[in-house]
Design a protein around this motif. Sequence first.
Motif, PDB file in Angstrom:
ATOM      1  N   THR A 215      38.867 -24.928 -39.901  1.00  0.00           N
ATOM      2  CA  THR A 215      39.768 -23.777 -40.100  1.00  0.00           C
ATOM      3  C   THR A 215      40.838 -24.166 -41.105  1.00  0.00           C
ATOM      4  OG1 THR A 215      39.421 -22.929 -37.861  1.00  0.00           O
ATOM      5  CG2 THR A 215      41.478 -22.292 -38.949  1.00  0.00           C
ATOM      6  N   GLY A 216      41.144 -23.273 -42.016  1.00  0.00           N
ATOM      7  CA  GLY A 216      42.236 -23.516 -42.963  1.00  0.00           C
ATOM      8  C   GLY A 216      43.450 -22.680 -42.591  1.00  0.00           C
ATOM      9  N   TYR A 217      44.534 -23.351 -42.204  1.00  0.00           N
ATOM     10  CA  TYR A 217      45.802 -22.649 -41.942  1.00  0.00           C
ATOM     11  C   TYR A 217      46.519 -22.430 -43.265  1.00  0.00           C
ATOM     12  CZ  TYR A 217      46.025 -23.426 -36.836  1.00  0.00           C
ATOM     13  OH  TYR A 217      45.808 -23.405 -35.487  1.00  0.00           O
ATOM     14  N   VAL A 218      46.918 -21.202 -43.509  1.00  0.00           N
ATOM     15  CA  VAL A 218      47.758 -20.923 -44.678  1.00  0.00           C
ATOM     16  C   VAL A 218      49.089 -20.396 -44.143  1.00  0.00           C
ATOM     17  CG1 VAL A 218      47.985 -19.657 -46.836  1.00  0.00           C
ATOM     18  CG2 VAL A 218      45.701 -20.304 -46.003  1.00  0.00           C
ATOM     19  N   SER A 219      50.153 -21.127 -44.415  1.00  0.00           N
ATOM     20  CA  SER A 219      51.442 -20.685 -43.858  1.00  0.00           C
ATOM     21  C   SER A 219      52.238 -19.875 -44.865  1.00  0.00           C
ATOM     22  CB  SER A 219      52.239 -21.870 -43.304  1.00  0.00           C
ATOM     23  OG  SER A 219      52.378 -22.861 -44.262  1.00  0.00           O
ATOM     24  N   THR A 220      53.320 -19.279 -44.393  1.00  0.00           N
ATOM     25  CA  THR A 220      54.235 -18.417 -45.171  1.00  0.00           C
ATOM     26  C   THR A 220      53.483 -17.356 -45.988  1.00  0.00           C
ATOM     27  OG1 THR A 220      54.352 -19.870 -47.124  1.00  0.00           O
ATOM     28  CG2 THR A 220      55.988 -20.244 -45.399  1.00  0.00           C
ATOM     29  N   VAL A 221      52.564 -16.645 -45.361  1.00  0.00           N
ATOM     30  CA  VAL A 221      51.799 -15.631 -46.113  1.00  0.00           C
ATOM     31  C   VAL A 221      52.585 -14.340 -46.327  1.00  0.00           C
ATOM     32  CG1 VAL A 221      49.565 -16.550 -45.369  1.00  0.00           C
ATOM     33  CG2 VAL A 221      50.574 -14.636 -44.106  1.00  0.00           C
ATOM     34  N   PHE A 222      53.669 -14.143 -45.578  1.00  0.00           N
ATOM     35  CA  PHE A 222      54.469 -12.924 -45.765  1.00  0.00           C
ATOM     36  C   PHE A 222      55.795 -13.228 -46.462  1.00  0.00           C
ATOM     37  CE2 PHE A 222      51.851 -12.014 -41.954  1.00  0.00           C
ATOM     38  CZ  PHE A 222      51.155 -10.926 -42.448  1.00  0.00           C
ATOM     39  N   ASP A 223      56.526 -14.187 -45.887  1.00  0.00           N
ATOM     40  CA  ASP A 223      57.841 -14.548 -46.443  1.00  0.00           C
ATOM     41  C   ASP A 223      57.983 -16.054 -46.385  1.00  0.00           C
ATOM     42  OD1 ASP A 223      59.169 -11.828 -46.677  1.00  0.00           O
ATOM     43  OD2 ASP A 223      58.663 -11.821 -44.544  1.00  0.00           O
ATOM     44  N   CYS A 224      58.637 -16.594 -47.396  1.00  0.00           N
ATOM     45  CA  CYS A 224      58.905 -18.028 -47.430  1.00  0.00           C
ATOM     46  C   CYS A 224      60.407 -18.217 -47.300  1.00  0.00           C
ATOM     47  CB  CYS A 224      58.409 -18.598 -48.756  1.00  0.00           C
ATOM     48  SG  CYS A 224      59.040 -20.265 -49.066  1.00  0.00           S
ATOM     49  N   PRO A 225      60.858 -19.190 -46.491  1.00  0.00           N
ATOM     50  CA  PRO A 225      62.307 -19.390 -46.354  1.00  0.00           C
ATOM     51  C   PRO A 225      62.968 -19.789 -47.680  1.00  0.00           C
ATOM     52  CG  PRO A 225      61.071 -21.135 -45.197  1.00  0.00           C
ATOM     53  CD  PRO A 225      60.078 -20.105 -45.637  1.00  0.00           C
ATOM     54  N   TYR A 226      62.169 -20.288 -48.632  1.00  0.00           N
ATOM     55  CA  TYR A 226      62.738 -20.719 -49.925  1.00  0.00           C
ATOM     56  C   TYR A 226      62.477 -19.703 -51.036  1.00  0.00           C
ATOM     57  CZ  TYR A 226      62.363 -24.851 -47.040  1.00  0.00           C
ATOM     58  OH  TYR A 226      62.439 -25.711 -45.985  1.00  0.00           O
TER      59      TYR A 226
ATOM     60  N   LEU B  35      46.049 -17.048 -41.104  1.00  0.00           N
ATOM     61  CA  LEU B  35      47.157 -16.663 -41.983  1.00  0.00           C
ATOM     62  C   LEU B  35      48.452 -16.564 -41.190  1.00  0.00           C
ATOM     63  CD1 LEU B  35      45.324 -13.890 -44.066  1.00  0.00           C
ATOM     64  CD2 LEU B  35      45.342 -16.389 -44.393  1.00  0.00           C
ATOM     65  N   GLY B  36      49.427 -17.398 -41.535  1.00  0.00           N
ATOM     66  CA  GLY B  36      50.607 -17.558 -40.693  1.00  0.00           C
ATOM     67  C   GLY B  36      51.868 -16.861 -41.163  1.00  0.00           C
ATOM     68  N   ASP B  37      52.470 -16.120 -40.228  1.00  0.00           N
ATOM     69  CA  ASP B  37      53.824 -15.587 -40.433  1.00  0.00           C
ATOM     70  C   ASP B  37      54.760 -16.669 -39.909  1.00  0.00           C
ATOM     71  OD1 ASP B  37      56.110 -14.121 -40.767  1.00  0.00           O
ATOM     72  OD2 ASP B  37      55.770 -12.793 -39.064  1.00  0.00           O
ATOM     73  N   THR B  38      54.887 -17.731 -40.696  1.00  0.00           N
ATOM     74  CA  THR B  38      55.506 -18.977 -40.248  1.00  0.00           C
ATOM     75  C   THR B  38      56.934 -18.806 -39.743  1.00  0.00           C
ATOM     76  OG1 THR B  38      54.131 -19.995 -41.918  1.00  0.00           O
ATOM     77  CG2 THR B  38      55.861 -21.384 -40.958  1.00  0.00           C
ATOM     78  N   ILE B  39      57.700 -17.953 -40.412  1.00  0.00           N
ATOM     79  CA  ILE B  39      59.095 -17.795 -39.975  1.00  0.00           C
ATOM     80  C   ILE B  39      59.283 -16.532 -39.126  1.00  0.00           C
ATOM     81  CG2 ILE B  39      60.095 -19.190 -41.824  1.00  0.00           C
ATOM     82  CD1 ILE B  39      60.816 -16.544 -43.270  1.00  0.00           C
ATOM     83  N   GLY B  40      58.174 -15.883 -38.768  1.00  0.00           N
ATOM     84  CA  GLY B  40      58.269 -14.732 -37.858  1.00  0.00           C
ATOM     85  C   GLY B  40      59.142 -13.624 -38.398  1.00  0.00           C
ATOM     86  N   SER B  41      58.933 -13.287 -39.662  1.00  0.00           N
ATOM     87  CA  SER B  41      59.798 -12.289 -40.300  1.00  0.00           C
ATOM     88  C   SER B  41      59.068 -11.003 -40.671  1.00  0.00           C
ATOM     89  CB  SER B  41      60.400 -12.886 -41.572  1.00  0.00           C
ATOM     90  OG  SER B  41      59.355 -13.155 -42.491  1.00  0.00           O
ATOM     91  N   ALA B  42      57.752 -10.990 -40.578  1.00  0.00           N
ATOM     92  CA  ALA B  42      56.995  -9.830 -41.078  1.00  0.00           C
ATOM     93  C   ALA B  42      57.175  -8.605 -40.190  1.00  0.00           C
ATOM     94  CB  ALA B  42      55.516 -10.171 -41.180  1.00  0.00           C
TER      95      ALA B  42
END
Lengths: 299, 299
Positions: free
Chosen positions: B140-151, B177-184
């Motif tokens: 499995t390939g995790y791709v993080s920050t697919v919606f918003d990036c903190p930077y 596909l990760g909403d890493t910062i939970g902002s979407a």
Amino acid sequence: MEKLPGSVRIKEVGPRDGLQNEKTWVPTESKIAWINMLSNTGIKEIEYSSFVNPKMIPALSDAREVGKQIKRNPQVTYSALVPNQKGLEYALEAGVDGASVFMSASETHNRKNINKSINETFPVLKGVIEDAKNEGKYVTGYVSTVFDCPYEGRMDPEKVITVCDRLLELGVDDLSLGDTIGSAVPSQVENLLDVILKRYPQEKIIMHFHDTRGMAIANILTSIQYGITRFDSSIGGLGGCPYAPGAAGNVATNDVLYLLHGLGIETGIDEKNIQEASLYIQSKLGKVLPSRSLLANAQ
Amino acid sequence: MEKLPGSVRIKEVGPRDGLQNEKTWVPTESKIAWINMLSNTGIKEIEYSSFVNPKMIPALSDAREVGKQIKRNPQVTYSALVPNQKGLEYALEAGVDGASVFMSASETHNRKNINKSINETFPVLKGVIEDAKNEGKYVTGYVSTVFDCPYEGRMDPEKVITVCDRLLELGVDDLSLGDTIGSAVPSQVENLLDVILKRYPQEKIIMHFHDTRGMAIANILTSIQYGITRFDSSIGGLGGCPYAPGAAGNVATNDVLYLLHGLGIETGIDEKNIQEASLYIQSKLGKVLPSRSLLANAQ
């Protein structure tokens, strides 16, 4: 997204539904300072207290003092919960723009909550609604347990309709439909709104969700996609059940705003001011409130 | 509701994504007992640990012992996070059915998280993916920050696509596909899925939401209405950020199940067993986990 409204109206119920079950006493002057903060967030409707017997709701026993001392913003409509004509009298004396009456769609919940059958409740509310309308006040009818009742289980939309019909006949201006135990999922919201919105104009319907199982934001999304544009919410997610310490209460105004503004829907409310007013009441209660956005932004 | 799938697959990531940032050490035997409990909930996929350098993730420094000692349920697929070929070697030795590789859709987040540019990351993952596939493992390939990036802020779906294309070329079986910062919010989910589902078969796409601002359940609802049938979730909502004490982490398996089962969607997972496994790890961590349903049912 399709079918989103341009704007949504939020009624802040934190000072009433939020505080009513809190065991920590919030001093009257702090309530007043807090409601004054809320009055300057851009919120247009605030339910500021309850004129139910103070023995039943000691947390709001200072409703009269609060009503008399808050600084009214002419842009804001101030309402209070009233159970009967005596309560309305006090509310009118303390100053209200609107009176909220309440009952349940479930016979058993209605009996447990207000010690009357549904049929015995209508004559009481009839008197309140008439008096309030005669004084030129706006009247909202809260209907609780519209999805599930803790005693009767899944509610038939027809039972909800029966109560709503009667309240509208008695003269309420609008109806707030409550997921009192925070158990509904979006398909239940659709099923109820299918019936409700065929029967009543959407402007008359306010959805009142609790976030007890984390479904409230999804239920609000489903509601707005169905055409609903009015919601009750409580700052910080204040409003847990006294028998469930730490459990989430009313859906948090903070989270609702994050959703709506993120979807490009206007509310006229400033999220930073809401954050500030949340931190204020949180400090007075001495505990972390359940709103996710509040916590995320407080870091 | 329209457009709902008959069933949904959940991957439990609590033992990895959930625990990785916890400061409280969970003893190896407790991790093993807990993963054994999870193996008997009906969950079919569990990410049981991480083979990242233990200096980076001390909470999971016992990945090898855990992998060797858990009681494998033949109905369950066990995977682990691996950063490079060395990590994969350890993972294979400890026993895995699947290996999860990871990178970010955002150049800056990728650099901060794995100290390499996106282009420098691919050759590393190429080696891992080849070795894992040669051993007959699922990747499995995790791709993080697919919606918003903190930077970098709002992410262009095209950037996400570039990374996904390359990972699929390198041989990953599916993409998380990760909403890493939970902002979407749900409209962002729609915008990304519009592009993603035109390009890849839905079976290859897993959505990985965090509930940092309370949007995860609404985002999952939107995803399933778009045709997504696979989600990562973490029991009890375990998985907060170390810099945000108390903030919500991964979306809670408990809340996801409440939604899905309420909508009549099958998962094969028993909510009561999940509740029990949640209370177990909660007692080991000595703190209340953020899942709303967990708290509501614990009363």
